[in-house]
Design a protein around this motif. Structure first.
Motif, short mmCIF file in Angstrom:
data_model
loop_
_atom_site.label_atom_id
_atom_site.label_comp_id
_atom_site.label_asym_id
_atom_site.label_seq_id
_atom_site.Cartn_x
_atom_site.Cartn_y
_atom_site.Cartn_z
N GLN A 1 -9.79 29.54 -61.46
CA GLN A 1 -9.23 28.09 -60.93
C GLN A 1 -9.90 27.03 -61.73
O GLN A 1 -8.80 26.18 -62.06
CB GLN A 1 -9.98 27.77 -59.69
CG GLN A 1 -9.69 26.58 -58.70
CD GLN A 1 -10.12 26.51 -57.64
OE1 GLN A 1 -11.11 27.31 -56.83
NE2 GLN A 1 -10.02 25.34 -57.06
N LEU A 2 -10.78 27.15 -62.41
CA LEU A 2 -11.27 26.15 -63.48
C LEU A 2 -10.27 26.17 -64.60
O LEU A 2 -10.09 24.98 -65.20
CB LEU A 2 -12.69 26.20 -63.99
CG LEU A 2 -13.92 25.98 -62.92
CD1 LEU A 2 -15.19 26.42 -63.73
CD2 LEU A 2 -13.76 24.69 -62.62
N SER A 3 -9.78 27.30 -65.02
CA SER A 3 -8.95 27.40 -66.27
C SER A 3 -7.56 27.08 -65.80
O SER A 3 -6.93 26.41 -66.76
CB SER A 3 -8.82 28.87 -66.53
OG SER A 3 -10.10 29.65 -66.86
N PHE B 1 -12.34 26.96 -73.77
CA PHE B 1 -13.04 25.56 -73.62
C PHE B 1 -11.85 24.62 -74.28
O PHE B 1 -11.21 25.21 -75.22
CB PHE B 1 -14.38 25.44 -74.13
CG PHE B 1 -15.40 26.18 -73.38
CD1 PHE B 1 -15.98 25.49 -72.39
CD2 PHE B 1 -15.64 27.34 -73.84
CE1 PHE B 1 -17.25 26.14 -71.52
CE2 PHE B 1 -16.86 28.05 -72.95
CZ PHE B 1 -17.30 27.54 -71.88
N ASP B 2 -12.24 23.43 -74.27
CA ASP B 2 -11.23 22.48 -75.01
C ASP B 2 -12.21 21.33 -75.61
O ASP B 2 -13.26 21.17 -75.08
CB ASP B 2 -10.08 21.96 -74.37
CG ASP B 2 -10.35 21.35 -73.04
OD1 ASP B 2 -11.23 20.64 -73.13
OD2 ASP B 2 -9.42 21.64 -72.12
N GLN B 3 -11.59 20.32 -76.15
CA GLN B 3 -12.32 19.26 -77.02
C GLN B 3 -12.75 18.19 -75.85
O GLN B 3 -13.89 17.49 -76.38
CB GLN B 3 -11.35 18.65 -77.99
CG GLN B 3 -11.24 19.73 -79.13
CD GLN B 3 -10.33 18.94 -80.48
OE1 GLN B 3 -9.83 17.77 -80.09
NE2 GLN B 3 -10.09 19.58 -81.32
N SER B 4 -12.33 18.14 -74.91
CA SER B 4 -12.64 17.21 -73.89
C SER B 4 -13.74 17.70 -72.82
O SER B 4 -14.38 16.91 -71.85
CB SER B 4 -11.27 16.82 -72.96
OG SER B 4 -11.03 17.68 -72.17
N LYS C 1 -8.67 14.68 -68.04
CA LYS C 1 -10.04 14.19 -67.74
C LYS C 1 -10.82 15.20 -68.40
O LYS C 1 -10.64 16.39 -68.38
CB LYS C 1 -10.16 13.88 -66.21
CG LYS C 1 -9.43 12.83 -65.59
CD LYS C 1 -9.68 12.74 -64.19
CE LYS C 1 -8.87 11.40 -63.43
NZ LYS C 1 -9.01 11.47 -62.02
N SER C 2 -12.28 14.83 -68.65
CA SER C 2 -13.21 15.55 -69.25
C SER C 2 -13.86 16.61 -67.93
O SER C 2 -14.03 16.36 -66.97
CB SER C 2 -14.46 15.01 -69.64
OG SER C 2 -13.98 14.13 -70.80
N ARG C 3 -13.95 17.77 -68.40
CA ARG C 3 -14.59 19.01 -67.37
C ARG C 3 -16.10 18.97 -67.83
O ARG C 3 -16.32 19.13 -68.91
CB ARG C 3 -13.86 20.35 -67.42
CG ARG C 3 -12.36 20.18 -67.21
CD ARG C 3 -11.63 21.55 -67.16
NE ARG C 3 -11.80 22.26 -68.57
CZ ARG C 3 -11.30 23.45 -68.76
NH1 ARG C 3 -10.99 24.16 -67.95
NH2 ARG C 3 -11.44 23.93 -70.07
N PHE C 4 -16.93 18.80 -66.83
CA PHE C 4 -18.15 18.93 -66.92
C PHE C 4 -18.91 20.52 -66.58
O PHE C 4 -18.27 20.87 -65.47
CB PHE C 4 -18.86 17.99 -66.11
CG PHE C 4 -18.51 16.58 -66.52
CD1 PHE C 4 -19.26 15.97 -67.55
CD2 PHE C 4 -17.47 15.82 -66.08
CE1 PHE C 4 -18.95 14.63 -67.93
CE2 PHE C 4 -17.21 14.60 -66.14
CZ PHE C 4 -17.93 14.00 -67.04
N PHE C 5 -19.47 20.94 -67.42
CA PHE C 5 -20.12 22.25 -67.07
C PHE C 5 -21.60 22.32 -67.51
O PHE C 5 -22.08 21.52 -68.21
CB PHE C 5 -19.56 23.25 -68.07
CG PHE C 5 -18.17 23.60 -68.08
CD1 PHE C 5 -17.60 23.96 -66.72
CD2 PHE C 5 -17.33 23.15 -69.06
CE1 PHE C 5 -16.24 24.15 -66.68
CE2 PHE C 5 -15.86 23.15 -68.89
CZ PHE C 5 -15.36 23.80 -67.72
N LYS D 1 -17.13 26.11 -79.35
CA LYS D 1 -17.81 25.36 -80.40
C LYS D 1 -16.52 24.07 -80.03
O LYS D 1 -17.12 23.29 -80.89
CB LYS D 1 -17.30 26.07 -81.63
CG LYS D 1 -18.32 27.14 -81.84
CD LYS D 1 -17.93 27.87 -83.29
CE LYS D 1 -18.65 28.95 -83.43
NZ LYS D 1 -18.42 29.73 -84.87
N LYS D 2 -15.63 24.18 -79.30
CA LYS D 2 -14.83 22.95 -79.48
C LYS D 2 -15.23 21.90 -78.62
O LYS D 2 -15.01 20.77 -78.60
CB LYS D 2 -13.34 23.35 -78.81
CG LYS D 2 -12.54 24.18 -79.69
CD LYS D 2 -11.19 24.48 -79.11
CE LYS D 2 -10.18 25.36 -79.98
NZ LYS D 2 -8.88 25.51 -79.32
#
Length: 277
Positions: free
Chosen positions: A204-206, A149-152, A212-216, A230-231
Motif C-alpha cells: 500500500q505504501l508503494s 524509495f525515492d528522493q522525497s 509529498k514526502s513519505r516519512f519512515f 540511498k536515494k
C-alpha cells in the motif's frame, strides 16, 4: 508506425479511407485492429461476391481495385509487425521472470535465518548475517528488500530506545514548514510508517506515489534494503549505549507484547554486550 487502410461499403463505388496508428499512446490497440479487420473482411466479401480473384487480376482490375490491394498489403505488414511484437514481448517477459527468480533466490539465501532460543525472552531470535533480529519481523524482510524509495522520502533510522520519537517529531516539523497543527492532530504512528513492523502494509505504501514526502522509521541497518535506500534522506540517531541499555531494559519489561523480557538486569547487560539483547 502508421498505415492507410481502405474499405468498400455496400455501395460499389464508395471508398472509405481509414487511418490508424500502432503508437503506444493508443488506448486500445487490439480493438482498433479488430475493427479494421472487420472492414477488411467486408471488403473481401464484396469482391468475392463480384467473382473477382485477387490473386489473378488483369491490369484494368488492378487499377480499379488498387485501394483493396493496398489494404491487403497493409494488413500483411500489420501481421508481421504484431508477430514481431509478440516475440519481443515474450522475450522481455521471460527475461524479467528469470531476473525475478534469480533475485528472489539471492534474497532467500541472504536472508536465511538461524533460529536461536534466547533466555528470558518470550520468543526466538533470528541470526541473519551479523544481526540478531526479533522473530516477529523476519517474515517482512523479503518485502523490505524489494521496497522502492525515492528522493522525497525521509527515514529516521536508529537502534531501539535511542530517542527516535523525538527526532521524528523534529524532522516532521522541518519538512512540513513547522506545521504544528497537523502534528497535534495526527498521531506519530500515522505520520511515520514503521517499515519492519508486521502490521505495516508495504504494498500500500508503494502505491502511494505522491509529490509529498513519505516519512519512515526503521531500526534495521541498510543491508536489509535495496539500492534505492540511498536515494532517501536518512537521519541516523545515535545514543550512548549505556543509556540505551537502561532504557531498553525497562521498556522490554514493561510492554505486554511478544518482545517481553522477564530476566534480571545483570543478565540483560551480558546479553546486550554479546548481541543477544
Amino acid at each position: 508506425m502508421h498505415f492507410i487502410l481502405y474499405s468498400i461499403r455496400n455501395s460499389p463505388n464508395l471508398l472509405i479511407r481509414r487511418r490508424f496508428s500502432l503508437s503506444s499512446s493508443k488506448q486500445n490497440l487490439f480493438k482498433s485492429l479488430f475493427d479494421h479487420f472487420q472492414y477488411a473482411r467486408k471488403a473481401k466479401k464484396t469482391v468475392q461476391q463480384r467473382g473477382i480473384d485477387l490473386s489473378n487480376l488483369t491490369a484494368e482490375q488492378q487499377i480499379k481495385l488498387q485501394p483493396i490491394l493496398r489494404m491487403k498489403t497493409a494488413f500483411r505488414v500489420v501481421n508481421i509487425t504484431m508477430g514481431i511484437m509478440a516475440v519481443i514481448a515474450t522475450t522481455v517477459w521471460y527475461r524479467r521472470r528469470q531476473k525475478e527468480y534469480k533475485l528472489g533466490k539471492e534474497i532467500n539465501d541472504e536472508l536465511k535465518p538461524i533460529w536461536m532460543d534466547l533466555k528470558y525472552f518470550k520468543h526466538k531470535g533470528a541470526m541473519i548475517g551479523n544481526y540478531l533480529l526479533p522473530e516477529q519481523i523476519v517474515g517482512k524482510l523479503k518485502q523490505l528488500k524489494k521496497f522502492q524509495f525515492d528522493q522525497s522520502d525521509c527515514i529516521c533510522a536508529s537502534f531501539p530506545k535511542s530517542g527516535t520519537t523525538l527526532i521524528q517529531e523534529i524532522v516532521y516539523l522541518i519538512q512540513t514548514n513547522f506545521d504544528y497543527e497537523s502534528a497535534k492532530k495526527i498521531d506519530i504512528t500515522e505520520r511515520y510508517s514503521f517499515l519492519e513492523w508486521p502490521t505495516v502494509h508495504l504494498q500500500q505504501l508503494s502505491l502511494n506515489q505522491t509529490n509529498k514526502s513519505r516519512f519512515f522509521k526503521t531500526h534495521l541497518p541498510p543491508e536489509f534494503f535495496n539500492e534505492t535506500f540511498k536515494k532517501a534522506k536518512v537521519i541516523y540517531i545515535y545514543r550512548n549505549p549505556k543509556d540505551v541499555t537502561v532504557s531498553l531494559f525497562h521498556f522490554l519489561r514493561s510492554i505486554k507484547i511478544e518482545l517481553t523480557y522477564s530476566g534480571p538486569w545483570n543478565q540483560f547487560v551480558q546479553s546486550f554486550l554479546i548481541d543477544e539483547g
